[in-house]
Design a protein around this motif. Structure first.
Motif, mmCIF file in Angstrom:
data_model
loop_
_atom_site.group_PDB
_atom_site.id
_atom_site.type_symbol
_atom_site.label_atom_id
_atom_site.label_comp_id
_atom_site.label_asym_id
_atom_site.label_seq_id
_atom_site.Cartn_x
_atom_site.Cartn_y
_atom_site.Cartn_z
ATOM 1 N N ILE A 1 83.972 39.853 22.693
ATOM 2 C CA ILE A 1 82.575 39.920 22.264
ATOM 3 C C ILE A 1 82.237 41.316 21.764
ATOM 4 C CG2 ILE A 1 80.187 39.805 23.081
ATOM 5 C CD1 ILE A 1 81.092 37.576 25.005
ATOM 6 N N ASP A 2 82.687 42.340 22.486
ATOM 7 C CA ASP A 2 82.420 43.723 22.069
ATOM 8 C C ASP A 2 83.033 44.026 20.709
ATOM 9 O OD1 ASP A 2 81.021 44.128 24.377
ATOM 10 O OD2 ASP A 2 82.674 45.089 25.458
ATOM 11 N N LYS A 3 84.216 43.502 20.456
ATOM 12 C CA LYS A 3 84.871 43.750 19.171
ATOM 13 C C LYS A 3 84.074 43.127 18.024
ATOM 14 C CE LYS A 3 89.311 43.488 19.030
ATOM 15 N NZ LYS A 3 90.714 42.973 19.004
ATOM 16 N N VAL A 4 83.633 41.873 18.226
ATOM 17 C CA VAL A 4 82.847 41.207 17.181
ATOM 18 C C VAL A 4 81.497 41.903 17.002
ATOM 19 C CG1 VAL A 4 81.757 39.035 16.494
ATOM 20 C CG2 VAL A 4 84.002 39.000 17.585
ATOM 21 N N ASP A 5 80.905 42.353 18.124
ATOM 22 C CA ASP A 5 79.637 43.086 18.038
ATOM 23 C C ASP A 5 79.784 44.348 17.195
ATOM 24 O OD1 ASP A 5 78.412 41.214 19.593
ATOM 25 O OD2 ASP A 5 78.371 42.418 21.425
ATOM 26 N N PHE A 6 80.868 45.066 17.399
ATOM 27 C CA PHE A 6 81.083 46.304 16.640
ATOM 28 C C PHE A 6 81.260 46.022 15.149
ATOM 29 C CE2 PHE A 6 83.994 49.520 14.877
ATOM 30 C CZ PHE A 6 83.204 50.653 15.057
ATOM 31 N N ILE A 7 82.007 44.958 14.830
ATOM 32 C CA ILE A 7 82.182 44.578 13.416
ATOM 33 C C ILE A 7 80.829 44.225 12.797
ATOM 34 C CG2 ILE A 7 83.204 42.871 11.866
ATOM 35 C CD1 ILE A 7 85.566 42.698 13.791
ATOM 36 N N PHE A 8 80.013 43.480 13.561
ATOM 37 C CA PHE A 8 78.693 43.095 13.056
ATOM 38 C C PHE A 8 77.826 44.326 12.804
ATOM 39 C CE2 PHE A 8 74.244 42.055 13.618
ATOM 40 C CZ PHE A 8 74.094 40.945 12.799
ATOM 41 N N ASN B 1 77.658 31.920 24.933
ATOM 42 C CA ASN B 1 78.434 30.710 25.217
ATOM 43 C C ASN B 1 79.874 31.042 25.593
ATOM 44 O OD1 ASN B 1 76.252 29.013 24.704
ATOM 45 N ND2 ASN B 1 76.754 28.803 22.527
ATOM 46 N N VAL B 2 80.469 31.990 24.888
ATOM 47 C CA VAL B 2 81.850 32.371 25.192
ATOM 48 C C VAL B 2 81.957 32.936 26.600
ATOM 49 C CG1 VAL B 2 83.683 34.025 24.622
ATOM 50 C CG2 VAL B 2 82.573 32.725 22.806
ATOM 51 N N TYR B 3 81.023 33.829 26.956
ATOM 52 C CA TYR B 3 81.092 34.450 28.281
ATOM 53 C C TYR B 3 80.802 33.438 29.382
ATOM 54 C CZ TYR B 3 80.327 37.759 32.060
ATOM 55 O OH TYR B 3 80.411 38.436 33.247
ATOM 56 N N THR B 4 79.838 32.529 29.146
ATOM 57 C CA THR B 4 79.469 31.551 30.176
ATOM 58 C C THR B 4 80.598 30.563 30.432
ATOM 59 O OG1 THR B 4 77.142 31.750 29.535
ATOM 60 C CG2 THR B 4 77.764 29.818 30.831
ATOM 61 N N LYS B 5 81.264 30.115 29.364
ATOM 62 C CA LYS B 5 82.318 29.102 29.507
ATOM 63 C C LYS B 5 83.653 29.692 29.961
ATOM 64 C CE LYS B 5 80.287 26.095 25.988
ATOM 65 N NZ LYS B 5 80.469 25.468 24.641
ATOM 66 N N MET C 1 67.727 38.758 7.626
ATOM 67 C CA MET C 1 69.062 38.178 7.686
ATOM 68 C C MET C 1 69.906 38.829 8.791
ATOM 69 S SD MET C 1 68.785 35.857 5.502
ATOM 70 C CE MET C 1 70.458 35.256 5.617
ATOM 71 N N ILE C 2 69.766 40.137 8.957
ATOM 72 C CA ILE C 2 70.512 40.821 10.019
ATOM 73 C C ILE C 2 70.046 40.331 11.387
ATOM 74 C CG2 ILE C 2 70.854 43.063 11.128
ATOM 75 C CD1 ILE C 2 70.815 44.337 8.374
ATOM 76 N N ALA C 3 68.716 40.205 11.567
ATOM 77 C CA ALA C 3 68.203 39.729 12.857
ATOM 78 C C ALA C 3 68.650 38.297 13.133
ATOM 79 C CB ALA C 3 66.679 39.839 12.877
ATOM 80 N N MET C 4 68.636 37.442 12.097
ATOM 81 C CA MET C 4 69.114 36.064 12.284
ATOM 82 C C MET C 4 70.605 36.033 12.611
ATOM 83 S SD MET C 4 67.105 34.008 9.244
ATOM 84 C CE MET C 4 68.104 32.559 9.567
ATOM 85 N N GLY C 5 71.376 36.867 11.896
ATOM 86 C CA GLY C 5 72.799 36.931 12.179
ATOM 87 C C GLY C 5 73.073 37.428 13.589
ATOM 88 N N LEU C 6 72.267 38.388 14.043
ATOM 89 C CA LEU C 6 72.432 38.911 15.392
ATOM 90 C C LEU C 6 72.108 37.844 16.435
ATOM 91 C CD1 LEU C 6 73.096 41.612 16.823
ATOM 92 C CD2 LEU C 6 70.635 41.952 17.060
ATOM 93 N N PHE C 7 71.083 37.041 16.168
ATOM 94 C CA PHE C 7 70.751 35.957 17.095
ATOM 95 C C PHE C 7 71.911 34.960 17.188
ATOM 96 C CE2 PHE C 7 68.869 31.911 18.335
ATOM 97 C CZ PHE C 7 68.069 32.288 19.414
ATOM 98 N N ALA C 8 72.503 34.611 16.040
ATOM 99 C CA ALA C 8 73.654 33.707 16.047
ATOM 100 C C ALA C 8 74.834 34.341 16.778
ATOM 101 C CB ALA C 8 74.046 33.357 14.613
ATOM 102 N N LEU C 9 75.035 35.628 16.587
ATOM 103 C CA LEU C 9 76.132 36.325 17.263
ATOM 104 C C LEU C 9 75.931 36.324 18.775
ATOM 105 C CD1 LEU C 9 78.641 38.196 17.170
ATOM 106 C CD2 LEU C 9 77.051 40.119 16.958
ATOM 107 N N PHE C 10 74.708 36.597 19.226
ATOM 108 C CA PHE C 10 74.444 36.622 20.661
ATOM 109 C C PHE C 10 74.546 35.230 21.266
ATOM 110 C CE2 PHE C 10 71.726 40.741 20.556
ATOM 111 C CZ PHE C 10 72.889 41.462 20.341
ATOM 112 N N THR C 11 74.149 34.211 20.494
ATOM 113 C CA THR C 11 74.307 32.834 20.984
ATOM 114 C C THR C 11 75.778 32.514 21.195
ATOM 115 O OG1 THR C 11 72.307 32.149 19.788
ATOM 116 C CG2 THR C 11 73.820 30.411 20.486
ATOM 117 N N TRP C 12 76.586 32.879 20.217
ATOM 118 C CA TRP C 12 78.039 32.662 20.358
ATOM 119 C C TRP C 12 78.593 33.451 21.534
ATOM 120 C CZ3 TRP C 12 81.579 36.717 19.741
ATOM 121 C CH2 TRP C 12 82.937 36.346 19.831
ATOM 122 N N GLY C 13 78.215 34.721 21.664
ATOM 123 C CA GLY C 13 78.732 35.556 22.740
ATOM 124 C C GLY C 13 78.327 35.048 24.106
#
Length: 377
Positions: free
Chosen positions: A350-357, A333-337, A319-331
């Motif tokens: 992105i760094d703030k959300v990464d730290f919370i995760f 997309n945010v950085y690219t757009k 579950m952590i690995a899946m959540g991390l994949f979803a987090l990186f996908t979101w990050g």
């Protein structure tokens, strides 16, 4: 749904996944019984049960007492897959002259006094009296020793805490003649008052530490009347040999590789958010590694109706690995757009959300480990 609400949901998705995993794992462990021994089964309105035998001081006048002892020379060929093991040793009985008169009256030879309940593959096993006739002791008592070499079924397997589990190997004997059941003059088995030396020098088992052995007496109530009018109850004796896995060896072999993989996973948010391809590859690789680790772990285990301690950690790790994949996908997309002048702000978010995760993941992993361990006491 507004754009800001959608972004908030994307940020919360990894945390929601971890919370869901933690709750589901806690729920599954809380429903598991603390004692998984199948001591009572109801079939066709008749109960089969194996209950502890009453104290010897409570034996009635219409019941006979027969003392027993069990010594195991060696234990070998343990198979967790088939839940079987092999053992060689001796069983001995001592009984009174009153019990001897009952045996003579009913025509019960010494070889038919007891049977090995959990013996399997009887065609390739031995269970026989050492002498043709019982030996006469002082005070009119009688003694008979039996030699056994057989393969046994282990009905005490408990893998809830695997790989940090205790292994109990039982050798179960039971009064065999119907004439010694509750229908007639019931004979009860009690540990011999001079019983000592349960195990010989070859009682050790490869991969486990020997912790001891204990004799226990039970009453076995059968679920069938066998075409008769009464439901038989026979006295049963069990020698339970207790082994425990080596904690340090189990930790290094199974838990340490899992912790290393999860450390890499939880450190991956430290990779710059601009490196989206690198970040996305880490949880994908970790998932494959976890799957292979769990498959290798289950190669030596039987099919179980519950999750072991290590399985719970694997499930949380998935579950952590899946959540991390979803987090990186979101990050990614945010950085690219993000526009060029907004990329710094996007990286900060992105760094703030990464730290919370990371914090939530570490807390979830620790909570699952603690809840799973404490729920199996």
């Amino acid at each position: 749904m507004s754009g800001s609400s959608g972004r908030v949901l994307w940020r919360l998705l990894p945390i929601l996944l971890i919370i869901t995993a933690l709750f589901s794992l806690w729920l599954s462990t809380s429903r598991e019984g603390l004692d998984i021994k199948p001591r009572t089964v109801v079939l066709d309105e008749l109960e089969e049960s194996v209950e502890p035998q009453a104290d010897i001081a409570l034996v009635r006048d219409d019941q006979q007492i027969m003392y027993y002892g069990i010594h195991v020379d060696k234990v070998y060929e343990l198979s967790l897959q088939s839940r079987t093991f092999s053992a060689d040793g001796y069983v001995w009985l001592e009984w009174s002259s009153q019990t001897q008169r009952l045996m003579v009256e009913k025509g019960i030879p010494p070889g038919r006094l007891i049977r090995l309940v959990n013996r399997i593959e009887s065609w390739d096993s031995t269970f026989e009296p050492v002498t043709d006739e019982p030996v006469t002791l002082s005070a009119g008592r009688y003694y008979q020793r039996y030699r056994f070499s057989s393969r046994f079924y282990d009905d005490e397997v408990n893998f809830h805490r695997d790989p940090f589990d205790a292994l109990i190997l039982p050798i179960v004997t039971e009064i065999a003649p119907d004439e010694m059941s509750n229908k007639y003059e019931q004979t009860l088995l009690y540990p011999h008052h001079h019983q000592n030396g349960f195990l010989g020098m070859s009682g050790d088992l490869s991969g486990y530490q020997l912790k001891g052995a204990v004799l226990k007496s039970y009453i076995h109530r059968y679920p069938s009347k066998f075409g008769s009018w009464y439901q038989p109850e026979q006295s049963q004796a069990r020698l339970e040999i207790i082994y425990r896995s080596d904690y340090w060896s189990a930790f290094v072999n199974w838990v340490l590789p899992l912790i290393i993989v999860m450390s890499v996973v939880l450190l991956s948010p430290a990779v710059a958010g601009s490196l989206g391809d690198v970040r996305l590859a880490i949880p994908s690789t970790a998932l494959l590694t976890l799957i292979f680790l769990q498959q290798a772990y289950h190669d030596d285990l039987p099919s179980l109706p519950y999750l072991t301690f290590l399985d719970q950690l694997f499930a949380c790790s998935y579950m952590i690995a899946m959540g991390l994949f979803a987090l990186f996908t979101w990050g990614t997309n945010v950085y690219t757009k993000a526009k060029d002048d907004e990329k710094a702000a996007a990286m900060e978010r992105i760094d703030k959300v990464d730290f919370i995760f990371q914090c939530v993941s570490v807390a979830a992993f620790a909570a699952v480990a603690v809840l799973t361990w404490t729920s199996t006491y």
